[in-house]
Design a protein around this motif. Structure first.
Motif, PDB file in Angstrom:
ATOM      1  N   ARG A 853     -19.502  -3.151  -6.941  1.00 51.34           N
ATOM      2  CA  ARG A 853     -20.395  -4.733  -6.068  1.00 51.34           C
ATOM      3  C   ARG A 853     -20.170  -5.898  -6.867  1.00 51.34           C
ATOM      4  O   ARG A 853     -21.258  -7.349  -6.291  1.00 51.34           O
ATOM      5  N   SER A 854     -20.050  -5.396  -8.086  1.00 49.96           N
ATOM      6  CA  SER A 854     -19.926  -7.289  -8.860  1.00 49.96           C
ATOM      7  C   SER A 854     -18.373  -8.033  -8.198  1.00 49.96           C
ATOM      8  O   SER A 854     -18.172  -9.063  -9.165  1.00 49.96           O
ATOM      9  N   MET A 855     -17.951  -7.373  -7.550  1.00 45.63           N
ATOM     10  CA  MET A 855     -16.421  -8.038  -7.458  1.00 45.63           C
ATOM     11  C   MET A 855     -16.616  -9.155  -6.414  1.00 45.63           C
ATOM     12  O   MET A 855     -15.984  -9.381  -6.577  1.00 45.63           O
ATOM     13  N   GLY A 856     -18.185  -8.887  -5.307  1.00 44.56           N
ATOM     14  CA  GLY A 856     -18.032  -9.957  -4.760  1.00 44.56           C
ATOM     15  C   GLY A 856     -17.005 -10.034  -3.259  1.00 44.56           C
ATOM     16  O   GLY A 856     -17.195  -9.088  -2.677  1.00 44.56           O
ATOM     17  N   PRO A 857     -16.911 -11.150  -2.864  1.00 44.65           N
ATOM     18  CA  PRO A 857     -16.705 -11.024  -1.391  1.00 44.65           C
ATOM     19  C   PRO A 857     -15.606 -10.661  -1.344  1.00 44.65           C
ATOM     20  O   PRO A 857     -14.696 -11.167  -2.130  1.00 44.65           O
ATOM     21  N   TYR A 858     -14.834  -9.833  -0.580  1.00 42.53           N
ATOM     22  CA  TYR A 858     -13.337  -9.386  -0.052  1.00 42.53           C
ATOM     23  C   TYR A 858     -12.915  -8.852   1.128  1.00 42.53           C
ATOM     24  O   TYR A 858     -13.957  -8.908   1.723  1.00 42.53           O
ATOM     25  N   PRO A 859     -11.825  -9.430   1.570  1.00 40.22           N
ATOM     26  CA  PRO A 859     -11.337  -9.187   2.938  1.00 40.22           C
ATOM     27  C   PRO A 859     -11.295  -7.777   3.307  1.00 40.22           C
ATOM     28  O   PRO A 859     -10.463  -6.689   2.362  1.00 40.22           O
ATOM     29  N   SER A 860     -12.101  -7.308   3.983  1.00 39.90           N
ATOM     30  CA  SER A 860     -12.397  -6.090   4.671  1.00 39.90           C
ATOM     31  C   SER A 860     -10.926  -5.114   5.137  1.00 39.90           C
ATOM     32  O   SER A 860     -11.003  -4.200   4.522  1.00 39.90           O
ATOM     33  N   GLU A 861     -10.004  -5.425   5.389  1.00 36.44           N
ATOM     34  CA  GLU A 861      -8.244  -5.074   5.561  1.00 36.44           C
ATOM     35  C   GLU A 861      -7.289  -4.611   4.997  1.00 36.44           C
ATOM     36  O   GLU A 861      -7.038  -4.084   4.778  1.00 36.44           O
ATOM     37  N   CYS A 862      -7.954  -5.203   3.458  1.00 39.61           N
ATOM     38  CA  CYS A 862      -6.999  -5.529   2.923  1.00 39.61           C
ATOM     39  C   CYS A 862      -8.042  -4.584   1.477  1.00 39.61           C
ATOM     40  O   CYS A 862      -6.906  -3.581   1.031  1.00 39.61           O
ATOM     41  N   ILE A 863      -8.877  -4.240   1.534  1.00 41.97           N
ATOM     42  CA  ILE A 863      -9.600  -3.053   0.921  1.00 41.97           C
ATOM     43  C   ILE A 863      -9.342  -1.581   1.509  1.00 41.97           C
ATOM     44  O   ILE A 863      -8.737  -1.134   0.476  1.00 41.97           O
ATOM     45  N   LYS A 864      -8.925  -2.032   2.530  1.00 44.61           N
ATOM     46  CA  LYS A 864      -9.028  -0.518   3.469  1.00 44.61           C
ATOM     47  C   LYS A 864      -7.454  -0.555   3.169  1.00 44.61           C
ATOM     48  O   LYS A 864      -7.343   0.843   2.477  1.00 44.61           O
ATOM     49  N   LYS A 865      -6.088  -1.093   3.570  1.00 45.09           N
ATOM     50  CA  LYS A 865      -5.323  -1.164   2.575  1.00 45.09           C
ATOM     51  C   LYS A 865      -5.188  -0.606   1.182  1.00 45.09           C
ATOM     52  O   LYS A 865      -4.228   0.387   0.970  1.00 45.09           O
ATOM     53  N   PHE A 866      -5.837  -1.412   0.316  1.00 42.74           N
ATOM     54  CA  PHE A 866      -5.629  -0.702  -1.458  1.00 42.74           C
ATOM     55  C   PHE A 866      -5.859   0.405  -1.359  1.00 42.74           C
ATOM     56  O   PHE A 866      -5.799   1.902  -2.058  1.00 42.74           O
ATOM     57  N   MET A 867      -6.987   0.772  -0.994  1.00 44.72           N
ATOM     58  CA  MET A 867      -8.160   2.271  -0.837  1.00 44.72           C
ATOM     59  C   MET A 867      -7.256   3.043  -0.391  1.00 44.72           C
ATOM     60  O   MET A 867      -6.938   4.262  -0.887  1.00 44.72           O
ATOM     61  N   ALA A 868      -6.587   2.674   0.889  1.00 41.91           N
ATOM     62  CA  ALA A 868      -5.180   3.794   1.219  1.00 41.91           C
ATOM     63  C   ALA A 868      -4.169   4.702   0.337  1.00 41.91           C
ATOM     64  O   ALA A 868      -4.090   5.667   0.674  1.00 41.91           O
ATOM     65  N   LEU A 869      -3.972   3.140  -0.145  1.00 40.14           N
ATOM     66  CA  LEU A 869      -2.681   3.504  -1.365  1.00 40.14           C
ATOM     67  C   LEU A 869      -2.866   3.824  -2.156  1.00 40.14           C
ATOM     68  O   LEU A 869      -2.271   4.916  -2.361  1.00 40.14           O
TER      69      LEU A 869
END
Length: 951
Positions: A853-869
């Protein structure tokens, strides 16, 4: 073989004669205690080797950082009263026989390398007042028997690996004043029974694994002045309202403790100087009743507070920091907080209001130059030109995120007068040209109640010198630096008084000053809190030159001479045997590793050969204050070379030394590895029985430190992605371009270092991690068969089961690092596995609930792809994981999706796929109360997250 056995027997006899002869020389030590000292020697490697001048006339024998004191009691025996061995590089474990030393009052083994657990027999040391074990590698639980020490006043056990619960038996310690147990792994609930402790002043348990709730009964500790519990895992507990009844409390620090609910009214605590409740989940409005007018620090940042900023913040006369950033506060920006403060030249006031919902400024925002105001991330900054607040809405540069450090420069006006040797001009003496020999003391303020030390420097100097019986000019604060905690590391210099024409302290005065620091006889101070003795820099006052000498010769001394002669004869015989052993043809080539002309020499382009003296000078004789890390190989020090280059020096301990040929082979191999995402080798040292590697210094430390340091501003998603990409590129180079290739085998957050621009560089790779090479038939195996090594939580499951090491083992470990970057979680914590926790969240459709939660705003699609990787890298089956090349390409693809303002800064190295971003980005995130669906998603796209069986 018979010759070797006789030689070892001779060594044992000679050493025993030396050791026992020295101990028994002055006066007969009680036989039981003498036996206990033998056990201590066996466990710790002769800790008394510097304390051999026992004299009946001297109650203490010492070399000033190692002290053993005795006392003759009614039975006529000498009994050990103090055992202080500070910073002596002791290894081994604490002997249970310590329990025999029932007359010892001070037991000090701080800043050594002692391992093992604390023996329960220490509970038998009924005279013990100080138990000082800070800065070791002690593990295991705290014995219940420690609750039976009737005279204990201070537990100083911090910076170890102590685990298990805090014993409820500690409620019996009616004399204890200090619990300093921070930076361990103590777990469980704080026992409510501890509220019975009538004299406890300092309760420091920050950076542990405490859980449960905060006991409301703690307010019954009527002497408590400091309660510091930062960075624990309390289970969504509220701050008990009873804490507002802690009438003597000076500092309350509950940072990052999972706290919820409202902030209690602390206005009743008029002694309160420091309040830190940041990085929690506190809600509601800020209490409007006025806190102590002398408060210096208020940090309520990174919570969920609402309402307006109270007007009562304008009545503080000593305020240095008010941080309300990253909340949901609305209304006006206050313009009068500094009105009652009289600023010194060195005084500052930092007002942090970023990332709230402040909409207006009433009146003129025109503070004095000492005041820093930060408003970025508020709606009011949309009117920055209209309101004349452009300066306060500018992007953060990080310069005001941490308090100032300091180094003293002695600019004497007496160039014609040369101070001899170790002597220096005393800068603040009545005679500015007075030369004297300083005594250096390293101390650390464990829990100061201030944010900026500079305005308090004179007060601190008066406080210390008045306790030591010195004049203020006799103490110089040579330097200070803030560390995590926050704690304040300081180096002090003490000088003889100006009436002392010799310009030096007497030996007895040095002993007194050292003892005053070491036994914590300096009276406590609310502003500066408890202190921590780190080291002494004796300089001119080396003990082998200036040890106190006894007048006359007692019978004990005569006995020492006789026994010493016997010991010398034994040593002489041992020397003859050793020479005979060396002359035997089979053993002729064995001996010292000290460098000589006949030894191997090596010149490698770009790699410098350093002398031991060079690196000793660079690290101030490998002073503990220069140490920045430690592992199984030895210690790592920060050093400054003669040309002012800052380096990291990796010093191997005896058990990690290689043969010289192997060492030079590794250096030659490492010299061929060049990549922007690998830590570069600068040079080496191989002399004086030492092996050291000198690397470039990485000022931001390890990724583990960056992620866990809640005192630092949080990292944005763009920077985290950049760190992931840099790490992957460095490992890809090791796998594919190193000759021969390398499998790292210990990828973890602690082995990814961060430079000043937040570029990631992989560390701790070497020849011992070579990948398989073709055999004589040209066949390359797919793995290395080896004993399981690595760090728990990062180890490839297949490698753990099969002992087969492949490049995909590094892929798995890097996947764990990716999950850390995304969630801020540790690989293993409280029995919880990061892969299992993340997978369960993703499969339940709540992936975004576990994002840091300390990361701040983020693009959700980028988060999804990074998490999948990341999860793909962590597949149980090796074949299901991507290659490192595929990892790099996917990370570059994700970085190309970032919004233009968040794109990862371009690098001089071309990208693998040609899709790397080019725009620069801020290093840190800013959490905004205005979040939209294009920044934070709620539902997973079907098929994005791979299926992994929970382990």
């Amino acid at each position: 073989m018979e010759r070797e056995r006789l030689l070892l027997l001779g060594v044992a006899v000679a050493l025993s004669a030396c050791w026992f002869g020295s101990l028994a020389s002055a006066q007969m030590i009680h036989p039981g205690e003498l036996k206990a000292l033998k056990a201590i020697r066996n466990n710790l490697g002769d800790p008394l080797k510097h304390l051999r001048n026992w004299k009946k006339s001297d109650p203490c024998t010492s070399n000033w950082t190692g002290v053993i004191c005795t006392q003759i009691l009614d039975d006529g025996y000498l009994h050990i009263q103090e055992l202080r061995l500070l910073n002596k590089n002791l290894t081994g474990t604490l002997a249970p026989e310590l329990g025999v030393l029932t007359h010892v009052t001070y037991l000090d083994f701080m800043w050594n390398n002692i391992s093992g657990s604390i023996p329960k027999e220490i509970g038998n040391m009924t005279s013990l007042q100080l138990l000082l074990l800070s800065g070791n590698n002690i593990s295991g639980p705290l014995p219940d028997e420690l609750g039976s020490l009737p005279n204990i006043t201070k537990f100083q056990l911090d910076l170890n690996q102590i685990s298990g619960p805090l014993p409820s038996s500690f409620a019996n310690l009616l004399t204890v004043q200090h619990f300093h147990m921070n930076n361990n792994s103590i777990s469980g609930q704080i026992p409510p029974e501890l509220s019975k402790l009538p004299k406890l002043k300092h309760f420091l348990l920050d950076n542990n694994n405490l859980s449960g709730h905060l006991p409301p009964q703690l307010h019954m500790m009527r002497s408590l002045t400091i309660l510091q519990l930062d960075n624990n895992k309390f289970e969504g507990t509220e701050i008990p309202p009873t804490y507002s009844n802690m009438s003597r409390l000076v500092k309350l620090s509950l940072r990052n403790c999972n706290l919820t609910g409202a902030i209690p009214d602390f206005s009743t605590i008029q002694s309160l100087l420091y309040l830190d409740l940041s990085l929690n989940y506190l809600s509601g409005s800020i209490p409007t009743n006025k806190l102590s007018s002398s408060i210096t620090t208020i940090d309520l940042s990174h919570n969920q507070l609402t309402g307006t900023i109270p007007s009562n913040f304008s009545g503080f006369t000593q305020l240095q920091k008010l941080s309300l950033r990253d909340n949901f506060l609305s209304g006006d920006v206050p313009t009068n907080i500094w009105q009652n403060i009289t600023f010194k030249a060195t005084s500052t006031l930092n007002l942090e209001f970023q990332n709230n919902a402040l909409t207006n400024v009433v009146g003129s925002l025109n503070p004095p130059p000492n005041v820093t105001i930060r408003l970025q991330g508020n709606p009011v900054c949309r009117r920055e030109n209209e309101l004349g607040i452009v300066t306060y809405c500018a992007p953060e540069d990080g310069s005001a995120d941490a308090p100032a450090n300091y180094t003293f420069l002695n600019s004497s006006n007496c160039p014609s007068q040369h101070c001899p040797g170790y002597f220096e001009h005393v800068p603040d003496a009545p005679d500015p040209c007075y030369c004297a020999a300083p005594l250096g003391v390293g101390v650390r303020l464990r829990s100061p109640s201030i944010y900026d030390f500079r305005p308090y420097a004179d007060e601190f100097r008066s406080y210390v010198t008045s306790n030591l019986g010195l004049e203020p000019y006799q103490l110089v604060i040579d330097s200070f630096i803030w560390q995590k905690g926050p704690r304040l590391l300081m180096f002090l210099k003490l000088y003889p008084e100006i009436g002392n024409y010799s310009g030096e302290f007497s030996a007895s005065e040095v002993q007194r000053l050292v003892s005053d620091f070491a036994t914590f006889t300096i009276i406590g101070n609310d502003t500066f809190g408890p202190y921590d003795l780190r080291n002494f820099t004796l300089g001119y006052y080396q003990p082998d030159v200036n040890l106190p000498m006894s007048s006359g010769m007692s019978k004990g001394v005569l006995a020492a001479i006789v026994l010493g002669s016997i010991s010398s004869a034994g040593v002489t015989g041992l020397a003859i045997a050793f020479l005979f052993y060396r002359r035997h043809p089979r053993n002729r080539n064995q001996g010292s590793r000290t460098k000589s002309a006949s030894k191997l020499s090596m010149k490698v382009e770009g790699i410098k050969e350093f002398s031991f003296a060079d690196l000793e000078k660079a690290t101030s004789s490998f002073d503990i204050t220069a140490q920045i890390g430690q592992g199984g190989y030895g210690k790592v020090y920060k050093g400054v070379l003669g040309d002012s280059t800052v380096v990291a020096i990796k010093r191997a301990q005896q058990g990690s030394l290689q043969g010289q040929q192997e060492f030079f082979t590794e250096i030659e191999f490492l010299s061929r590895l060049h990549h922007r995402n690998l830590v570069a080798l600068v040079g080496y040292c191989d002399e004086e029985s030492e092996q050291m590697l000198v690397y470039e210094f990485m000022p931001n430390g390890s990724l583990q430190n960056v992620l866990s340091d809640r005192y630092r501003s949080p990292l944005s998603f763009a920077v985290r992605l950049s760190i992931a990409l840099g790490s992957a590129k460095g490992i890809l180079y090791l796998h594919t371009e190193a000759d021969p290739p390398i499998i790292h085998r210990d990828i973890k957050a602690n082995n990814i270092l961060i430079d000043s621009r937040f570029n990631a560089k992989v560390a701790d790779f070497g020849i011992s991690r070579l990948a398989p090479l073709p055999n004589t038939d040209g066949y390359v195996t797919a793995h290395i068969s080896t004993n399981v090594k690595g760090t728990p939580g990062y180890v490839d499951p297949e490698y753990f089961l099969t002992h087969k090491l492949t490049e995909k083992s590094d892929v798995y470990s890097l996947g764990i690092v990716f999950l850390e970057l995304l969630t801020g979680m540790q690989p293993i914590s409280h029995g919880r596995n990061i892969v299992r926790e993340v997978l369960q969240a993703c499969q339940s459709g709540s992936m975004f609930s576990i994002i840091d939660r300390s990361m701040g705003p983020y693009p959700s699609e980028c988060i999804k792809k990074f998490m999948a990787l990341a999860l793909k890298c962590c597949e149980d089956q090796t074949k299901a994981r991507p290659t490192m090349l595929e990892v790099v390409r996917e990370l570059e693809n994700i970085s190309s999706m970032l919004p233009e303002t968040d794109t990862i800064a371009s690098e001089s190295e071309p990208s693998i796929s040609g899709t790397g971003g080019s725009a620069s980005q801020p290093l840190y995130a800013r959490r905004s109360p205005y979040t939209s669906t294009d920044l934070i998603g709620s539902d997973l796209v079907s098929g994005v997250i791979p299926k992994i069986s929970p382990r």
